[in-house]
Each structure stands twice: as C-alpha cells, then as structure tokens.
Write a protein that holds these residues in place. Structure first.
Motif, short mmCIF file in Angstrom:
data_model
loop_
_atom_site.label_atom_id
_atom_site.label_comp_id
_atom_site.label_asym_id
_atom_site.label_seq_id
_atom_site.Cartn_x
_atom_site.Cartn_y
_atom_site.Cartn_z
N GLY A 63 0.79 -1.23 0.00
CA GLY A 63 0.00 0.00 0.00
C GLY A 63 0.82 1.27 0.00
O GLY A 63 0.25 2.37 0.01
N PHE A 64 2.16 1.15 -0.03
CA PHE A 64 2.97 2.37 0.03
C PHE A 64 2.75 3.25 -1.20
O PHE A 64 2.68 4.49 -1.08
N ILE A 65 2.65 2.65 -2.39
CA ILE A 65 2.47 3.45 -3.60
C ILE A 65 1.17 4.24 -3.51
O ILE A 65 1.10 5.41 -3.90
N ALA A 66 0.13 3.60 -2.98
CA ALA A 66 -1.15 4.30 -2.82
C ALA A 66 -1.01 5.44 -1.79
O ALA A 66 -1.57 6.53 -1.96
N PHE A 67 -0.27 5.18 -0.73
CA PHE A 67 -0.03 6.21 0.28
C PHE A 67 0.73 7.39 -0.33
O PHE A 67 0.38 8.56 -0.13
N PHE A 68 1.77 7.08 -1.09
CA PHE A 68 2.56 8.12 -1.75
C PHE A 68 1.70 8.96 -2.68
O PHE A 68 1.78 10.20 -2.70
N ALA A 69 0.83 8.30 -3.43
CA ALA A 69 -0.05 9.01 -4.36
C ALA A 69 -1.01 9.92 -3.62
O ALA A 69 -1.36 11.01 -4.12
N ALA A 70 -1.45 9.50 -2.43
CA ALA A 70 -2.42 10.29 -1.68
C ALA A 70 -1.75 11.40 -0.87
O ALA A 70 -2.30 12.50 -0.74
N ALA A 71 -0.58 11.14 -0.32
CA ALA A 71 0.05 12.06 0.63
C ALA A 71 0.99 13.07 -0.03
O ALA A 71 1.65 13.85 0.67
N MET A 78 7.77 17.92 9.67
CA MET A 78 6.90 16.77 9.88
C MET A 78 5.46 17.17 10.20
O MET A 78 4.53 16.42 9.94
N TYR A 79 5.31 18.35 10.76
CA TYR A 79 3.94 18.78 11.09
C TYR A 79 3.15 18.98 9.80
O TYR A 79 2.01 18.51 9.66
N ILE A 80 3.75 19.68 8.86
CA ILE A 80 3.08 19.88 7.57
C ILE A 80 2.93 18.55 6.85
O ILE A 80 1.87 18.24 6.27
N ALA A 81 3.98 17.73 6.88
CA ALA A 81 3.93 16.43 6.20
C ALA A 81 2.81 15.56 6.76
O ALA A 81 2.16 14.81 6.03
N TYR A 91 -0.43 16.32 5.15
CA TYR A 91 -0.54 15.67 3.84
C TYR A 91 -0.90 14.19 4.00
O TYR A 91 -1.70 13.65 3.24
N SER A 92 -0.30 13.53 5.01
CA SER A 92 -0.56 12.11 5.20
C SER A 92 -2.04 11.84 5.49
O SER A 92 -2.56 10.76 5.19
N GLU A 93 -2.71 12.82 6.08
CA GLU A 93 -4.12 12.65 6.43
C GLU A 93 -5.03 12.63 5.19
O GLU A 93 -6.22 12.35 5.30
N ILE A 147 5.77 29.70 3.80
CA ILE A 147 5.56 28.47 3.03
C ILE A 147 4.37 27.70 3.59
O ILE A 147 3.60 27.10 2.83
N ASP A 148 4.22 27.71 4.91
CA ASP A 148 3.14 26.93 5.54
C ASP A 148 1.76 27.21 4.94
O ASP A 148 1.03 26.27 4.62
N PRO A 149 1.37 28.47 4.79
CA PRO A 149 0.03 28.70 4.22
C PRO A 149 -0.12 28.12 2.81
O PRO A 149 -1.19 27.63 2.45
N LEU A 150 0.95 28.18 2.03
CA LEU A 150 0.88 27.60 0.69
C LEU A 150 0.68 26.09 0.76
O LEU A 150 -0.10 25.52 -0.01
N ASN A 151 1.37 25.44 1.70
CA ASN A 151 1.16 24.00 1.88
C ASN A 151 -0.27 23.70 2.30
O ASN A 151 -0.91 22.77 1.78
#
Length: 942
Positions: A732-740, A833-836, A839-841, A894-898
């Motif tokens: 499932g990593f590829i799917a995670f990468f595509a989503a995150a 990692m906070y911003i990342a 994305y993971s969510e 940068i944070d607001p753009l993310n």
C-alpha cells in the motif's frame, strides 16, 4: 505595503543562498533590508491596485496566523485551518500568488546581497585570494611545493564539462524568468553610489513596472514545451556564459602570473559545456532524429552568430596600419592564398585598405564564418566555411602571434585572447550535444534488426554470451537493411546514427559529447551502440556520403543500486571485448562512465546510494587502470539534495581521490540553470568554485581512507538500505505516496517535454526520480535526502561505542562522510513533519496511512537525534544559526501555501463525476500555482 518584509529582514535571519550551499555575510545587512523593504512595498502597492485593499488585508491575516502558530500559539492553528478551508477559489488564488511572488522577490534580494558579500570579501582580502577561488587553488599548489612544470601538468590534465539537461524541474516560465532577470539588473544598478535622484526614480519605476506585469502574468504554461522550445530555453543562458567564460580564463592566467611570475604557465582547454536538450530520447518519444539534427544546426548557428558579432568589434578595434607597425608576412601570404582559393573572399577584401592587414585578416574570418553559417543541415559546409573551432582558432592564433611579435602584446593578450578563449571553449558548436537512450530500447531495436538482417532470431531472449557473439560476428554490418520490415522505433534509431555520423564527419567530432546508455547492465548494451555506429559508418561508404574516421564516444550509465554494485564486473567484460577495446583505443584510451545519483537514491535510499556511487567509482577506476584505460566520470547530479545536489564544490571534494584524475563531467539540471547562470557574477563564482575543487582534489593528496572506515560505511549502507526498502516495499505504500503528495499534479505539470515515466507504467521503478523527489519536497517530508540514515547510525550508536567513535572520526576527517552527513542534515532541517503529517491525512485507508506514516515519523526522529549526537548542538543547524534562522523565517510563508495545497487536493479528490468541468480545471490550475509557490519558497523543486 506588504508587511511580510519585516521578518525576512531580521539580521539574524539573513542568509546568502548558493544553491544548496551558503556563505556568511561579513557586510552590513542594511542593503538587503533596503531591497526587501522596497520590493515588499511595491508588491503591496501592486496588489492593492490590482485586487483591492481587502486582498492585502487577507494576505496579512493569514501570514499573522501562520506566525502565531509557528511561535507556539495553539489557538492559531484551528483559526488558520478554518480560514484556509473557507477561502473561495479567487481568494485562494490571490493568497497563493502573493506569497509566490514575494518569495521570488526575496530570492532576488538575497541573490543580490550574496554578490555584494562576495565582492566585499574579495576587496577586503586583496591581495590574498578569496577562498574557493582559482587564485586560492593555484596558491595551494605553490604552497604545497609544486614547481612551475608540475603546475602546468596539473592544469593540462584538468578538463571540466558541465552538461545542461532539460529535466522538467524548472517550474517557472521563461517569460517570468526574464522579468525577474531584468528586476535583478535594476537592483544591481541601484547599488551605484553616483546615482542621480532621477536615475534612481527611473530604476525604481522600471522594477515597479516589471512587478505590475508579473502580477498580471499567468504563472502557468498553457502547454508543455516542445523539445525545440526546451533547446531555445537552454540557449537563452548562453549570452551570460559568453561573457563569463573569458573572465574565468583571465582569472586563471592572473593566478598563474601572481604565484609563478615569469614562468609562462598558460591554461589550455580546462572548461567546456555540453547539453542533452534535443538529444535525450530516454523515455521521451518527442526527441527524434530530425529534432537532433535541427538542434545540432541551431547550436552551430548560435555559436557562429556570437563569433560574427566579435568580428565587428575586432574590425573596429584593430585599425593598425603596417605603415606604422609591421605585421607577420604569413598574414599577407595567407590572405593572398585564400583570395586565390575563394573568389568571394577576394571580392570582400577588394574594398579594404591594403595597409590595414589586421582588418583584412578579420574580414577574411568574418567571410569564412558567414560561409560556415550558410549550411542548414549536417551534410555539407559551403566553400570557404570553417569545419570546426580548431580551424577558426588557427586563424585567430596567427593574428595573435603577429601582434605579439610586433610590439602589440597588450592587444594580443586582451581582446584577442578573449576571443581565443571563447573559441577554445565553445568552438563552432557552443555546447557538445549528448545523445541518451534506454538500453532496453536498443535491445528491442537490435532484436528487430538482427532478425531482419538474418543474423539471429530472438536476440533479446538469448543468454548474454550469445548476444555478444551475434554482435561480434556481424560488426561491421555493411549491407542495407529492409526498412519496410522495421518498426518506427528501429527506423528512428537508424536515422539517429546517420545524423550522428554526418554531424561528426561534417562539423567535426567536438560537436558530439557522446552517447549515454541508460540502465546499462551488461556488455551487449554497449556493443549494441557500437554495432549501430559501425553500421552508420559503413553505410556512408555505400551511399557516397562524407565518411568519418572519428569516433562516437559511448558512455555507459550505471544508476540503480545493483547496477552500481555490478558495474566494475560489467565494465571489465566490456573492456575485455576485443572490438570495444579497439574502439576505446581509437578514442585515446579514455572511457567516459556515467553514474546516476537520482535513480540510485530512489532505488536504495540516500545513504545506500551515496555509498554505492562511491564504491562503484573506486572499483571502476581500478578496472580502467588494470586495462590501461583512463576514465572520466560523468556525474548525473540533480539540483535537489535528494538527487545528489548541494554545493558542487563540496560534491567534487567528496569523490574518491583515485577516481578524479582532473577530468569530470557534471550535469546541470532544471532550475539549477537559472539559479547558477541567470546572473553573470553568480555564474562566475560557481564556475571558479568548480574549478577550484577539481584542481585541488585532483592535484593534491587527499585524506587517507582507513579500511575501518570502508567497513563501517558498508555496514551503515546495508542497514540504511534495509530500512528504506522496508518503507517503499510496504503493502500500500504506492497508494499512500499518491495520496500524501501532489504527485498526480506534478506528473501533469506542463514544465517539460518528456513524460514523467519512462515506459508509462504505474510503478515506483518506472517513475522518474524528478517527480519522486519533487513530490516529497512539496509535502515537506524530504525523505529522498535522509531516510534510512537514522536507523543505520542508531544501530551502531547503541550497540558499539567504539564503532560510534569511528563514525565520529569519519565525519571529522573524511570529506565524503562530511558531505553525506551535512547534506542530509540540511535536508532534514528543511523538512517539516507537522506539515507532512497534514498531507498524510489525505490518505483514505487509515490502516495503510498509520503504518506508512509511523515508519516515516519514527525514522525522522531517529535521524534527527543521531545527527545531533554526531555533529553536536541542540538543533540540526545550531552551528549555522544564519541558515537555521532563514528556515524559521521562511516557514510562516511556506506553511500557508502547503495548507492551501492540501485543501485544494482535498477538494479536487472529492469532486464527483457530475461536477462541472471548469471546476476541475480551476482546481488543477490552482494546485499548479501552489506547486510553483512552494518551490519558490523552498528554492528547489526536484
């Protein structure tokens, strides 16, 4: 007024960007503060005029919320999330554009200040050489006891070739780059101390005008550039190169005269340039034989046009009359012979004063250059035209020798020497064009060709020994091939080799750098190219074309972990093949071998790739030595840290000492071209740092690498590789990468002519390294530049304190270890990692997300702690507070753009099939806008 300027200008936050490397500023930051204050004011005014005061208030509100969140105000986080979620598309667009443009302006100001710093430092140090300069390199040789003869030999051995590639990592449109370049020039003019008030007002008005047009310009390309548009984009940097290269050569001469006065040491060709634009067909079906032919003609035309411009300058300059000062008789004799040979030249000379011999000689050069530019193909050169730069150089040298021998040495060694240097470096081809293709494609092609020729069936399915045997017994194949039985790919391949044959025969071998074979795995991959080249040569005889005895350099590329590991054995087999060994002999017993940093990192992770590349070079050098062959390593480095980027000089110093004999090739990719070559002073500094590092690393003894260090690196590499593969092989990593990550948006960005996958397969292996790294940079995770390092270091640290001390010693003394650790530390400091995690969510499968995210988060914590234990300090960049401060200051912008990008990704992925088409298109464009803004803020893409 855009209030964001104040924080960027905090003195403790100022840093001087050097594309992955940074230099402390010893001069006052007031000028930097002035520039950012002025640019910020102008941006605020432009925004207010174009979008109204409420737009500026919205940007400021979001910026303040982001600042409060970063400073630890927990109430700001939900407020910021709610604000961004509530943005309309038009408001989101305004915010994204405002922050993106602000980063472009801040980058301009910082780059300008970097130049001030360098100039100030050089002024203060004089007559001592600036560190990492050509003068410093020659000074090191002198201090080390090098005699004049030894220094001359060291310089004669040195040859650096920087190769420009069209990798799709330049996110900015060329028109936007041009506007920013003009603003940069205006900023430079504002530094003049003698400016009149009206002149200052005019410059500020020019910047404001450019900024207004920039705000009104679409940041996004309407479509992907064609290959020829990429070639044009690459050619756009040549005016700066044309200006800078003579300065680099003059710096070398000055250093030699300073440290070895009266010794007559002079540099030859030690710097030149190559290009893949128009020749790189690896995974890009848009690069065809006609495109490559057109590229070769364009490169020649551009070089000749630059030389023709110089003839006008030199004609005006050399008004010398032999009535006042004599000239060598060889000039008059040469003019007489040339006039008899070429009537057109005689007519051009007939109107000139016979006593002005130098002007007549320049006119002859101009006429011959004009004849040279008349060709529109690679098949012939009109009568009287130059074949290559060597012929032009001979004519220029004859004029220089005459001036030197008749009391005009100053003239000969100033303007004319500049022209000679340009001819030495650029010839009549500007950049040497490389061709690249995937070895698997040539296997397919040769399977067809050998079958049609009746040589062997099912070539691709044969064992390696039988493939080599089939090729060996049919080289050279001097029979025609039935084109009607061949596929379009095979026909295009045959046409390509005919183009290369014609170009080398007509324009000389210097117009082609070589043929790179991607994913080289076995000797037959190299013999396939040799077979096609020999076929093209033999066909020239059959077709009565211009034959050539000059050779095409064949360059195997090893890039994946296993391929790097097996590279010495593979190269041994290649060099022991009689036909290929004969070919190497014919190119001067020098083999170019390319090693790829991008795909090796994607394949095995950061540390395993770094070590695999180091070992491969060391082993390949030994193989070459055992076979009586010299080797030039071609380093396929990208701009980002996850693709072998970072300071170029530091990278060169970290190479295995035995693998650097003074020659190297190095790719300059994507956004690196604009970062390093848009400004002549930045370009000069970059070129002299690369020259300094190459000369020092190749001529002076390096650190003695201990066996225990090698053993320890092998242990660390194995552990790092295991940790990395555990992540990317996770179900499932590829799917995670595509989503995150915004990978889908990045793959579809219209910023390059080639597809983002080599063969169109939806696998990690087929995905190119650029969108892989680009995606992880956008979501602030940066894992290609550090993942696996923490596990490897922790395994040693907690199990064997003696071994840990060895690692500390390695970092303290070994340039390879220093570069590896420092680059990883820099990347991890830029990660967030906070911003990342936000994305993971975006991943829909909670179980899949939890497994992948926990692996990443734990490895980040391990890596951070291990690096702190190794380097010392409480923060990753505590020894570089100026850079740490710059990251802290940029984050609130940068944070607001993310966060906007995450919200847009969520909206786009939740669209139903019934949603209006324009809504999906609007979301796509907005996402692309955030991609560009984040890239500007991070100062890197992929």
């Amino acid at each position: 007024m855009l209030k964001t300027r104040h924080d960027v200008c905090r003195p403790q936050a100022v840093y001087i960007h050097a594309k992955g490397g940074f230099e402390m500023a010893p001069v006052s930051n007031e000028l930097l503060r002035r520039d950012v204050r002025m640019l910020g004011d102008m941006l605020g005014e432009v925004m207010t005029e174009a979008a109204g005061p409420e737009a500026l208030a919205l940007v400021e509100e979001i910026r303040q919320l982001a600042r409060r969140r970063r400073s630890g105000d927990h109430t700001a986080e939900p407020e910021l999330a709610e604000k961004i979620a509530s943005l309309s598309m038009s408001d989101a667009r305004i915010v994204a554009r405002a922050f993106s443009i602000f980063f472009d302006l801040a980058n301009l100001a910082e780059d300008r200040h970097r130049i001030r710093v360098l100039r100030s430092r050089e002024q203060e140090l004089h007559p001592v050489s600036l560190s990492e300069s050509i003068g410093a390199a020659i000074g090191r040789l002198k201090e080390s006891g090098f005699s004049a003869a030894e220094t001359q030999r060291a310089i004669d051995k040195m040859l650096i070739e920087l190769v420009f590639t069209a990798h799709p990592s330049e996110a900015k449109r060329r028109s936007i780059r041009a506007k920013l370049r003009r603003m940069r020039h205006a900023l430079q003019e504002l530094d003049r101390t003698d400016l009149l008030p009206r002149e200052r007002a005019r410059l500020e008005s020019r910047i404001r005008t450019e900024l207004t047009v920039l705000w009104q310009t679409d940041f996004l390309r309407p479509s992907r550039p064609t290959v020829l548009e990429e070639v044009e984009r690459g050619l756009s940097i040549t005016p700066r190169l044309w200006e800078v290269v003579p300065q680099v050569y003059a710096s070398m001469r000055l250093a030699l005269d300073t440290h070895y006065p009266g010794e007559g040491i002079r540099p030859g060709l030690f710097l030149r340039f190559g290009s893949w634009m128009g020749g790189d067909r690896d995974g890009n079906p848009n690069v065809t034989a006609p495109i490559t032919k057109q590229t070769l003609v364009w490169l020649r035309e551009r070089a000749i046009s630059q030389h023709l411009a110089l003839t006008k300058t030199m004609y005006d300059f050399l008004s010398i009359s032999v009535r006042e000062i004599d000239a060598d008789s060889t000039l008059n004799k040469g003019l007489e012979e040339a006039s008899q040979k070429w009537p057109g030249l005689a007519e051009a000379l007939s109107e000139l004063a016979p006593l002005e011999v130098y002007r007549r000689w320049v006119t002859m050069i101009r006429w011959r250059l004009s004849q040279s530019s008349a060709t529109t193909s690679c098949t012939s050169i009109p009568e009287g035209g130059y074949r290559d730069g060597e012929e032009l150089f001979a004519d220029l040298k004859a004029m220089q020798d005459s001036l030197r021998s008749h009391h005009s040495r100053l003239l000969a060694d100033s303007e004319l020497q500049r022209w000679l240097d340009l001819t030495t470096v650029f010839g009549l081809h500007l950049t040497r064009l490389d061709v690249r293709q995937d070895a698997r494609r040539y296997r397919e092609v040769m399977t067809e060709i050998l079958s049609v020729a009746g040589i062997v069936e099912n070539y691709a399915d044969l064992p390696e020994a039988e493939r080599c045997a089939a090729l060996s017994r049919s080289i050279p194949w001097d029979h025609d091939l039935d084109r009607e039985k061949l596929s379009p790919l095979a026909l295009e391949t045959l046409d390509l080799f005919l183009v290369l044959r014609d170009a080398i025969a007509v324009f000389g071998p210097s117009c082609i750098g070589g043929h790179v074979i991607s994913l080289t795995q076995c000797p037959s991959d190299v013999l396939n190219v040799l077979w096609l080249w020999r076929w093209a040569q033999s066909k020239a005889v059959r077709d009565s074309s211009v034959p050539t005895t000059d050779e095409l350099r064949i360059i195997p590329l090893f890039e994946k972990i296993d391929d790097l590991r097996n590279a010495p054995e593979t190269m041994t087999s290649i060099l022991e093949h009689p036909l290929y060994r004969e070919h190497v002999t014919r190119v001067g017993d020098r083999q170019i071998i390319m090693v790829g940093y991008s795909d090796s990192t994607k394949d095995g992770g950061y540390l395993a790739a770094c070590w695999g590349l180091y070992q491969a070079q060391s082993g390949l050098q030994q193989v070459a030595h055992d076979h009586g062959v010299q080797v030039t390593f071609f380093h396929g480095r990208g701009g980002s840290l996850g693709r072998g980027g970072g300071p170029a000089a530091r990278g060169i110093l970290s190479l295995p000492p035995e693998a650097l004999d003074g020659t190297l090739r190095l790719t300059e990719q994507g956004e690196v071209l604009a970062e390093r070559y848009d400004d002549t002073q930045v370009a000069f500094r970059h070129l002299e740092q690369v020259t300094w590092a190459t000369l020092v690393a190749s001529a002076l003894p390096g650190v003695q690498v201990k066996p225990s260090w090698l053993s320890m690196m092998e242990t660390l590499s194995v552990q790092s590789f295991k940790a990395y593969r555990e992540l990317v092989d996770q179900p499932g990593f590829i799917a995670f990468f595509a989503a995150a990550t915004p990978i889908d948006e990045i793959e579809n960005l219209p910023i390059g002519s080639r597809p983002s996958r080599r063969r169109g397969e939806r696998t990690l292996g087929d995905l190119r390294a650029i969108p892989w790294v680009f995606s992880w940079t956008q979501n602030r995770c940066m894992i290609p530049a550090w993942y696996g390092l923490g596990t490897a270091l922790s395994e040693v640290k907690y199990k064997d304190r003696t071994a840990w001390q060895t690692i500390c010693e390695m970092y303290r003394l070994w340039p390879f270890m220093q570069a590896t650790i420092d680059n990883a530390m820099l990347a991890l400091a830029k990660a967030d990692m906070y911003i990342a995690q936000h994305y993971s969510e975006l991943a829909e499968d909670p179980a899949q997300r939890q497994v992948c995210w926990e692996l990443i988060a734990r490895e980040r914590d391990r890596t951070r702690q291990a690096l702190l234990d190794l380097v010392g300090g409480s923060e990753l960049l505590s020894k570089n507070p100026w850079f740490q401060g710059s990251i802290e200051v940029r984050n609130p912008y940068i944070d607001p753009l993310n966060l906007i990008q995450i919200e847009l990704l969520r909206r786009r992925r939740s669209l139903t099939p019934e949603a209006p088409a324009n809504e999906a298109e609007q979301l796509r464009d907005m996402l692309r806008l955030t991609v560009q803004g984040i890239a500007a803020g991070m100062r890197t893409t992929g």
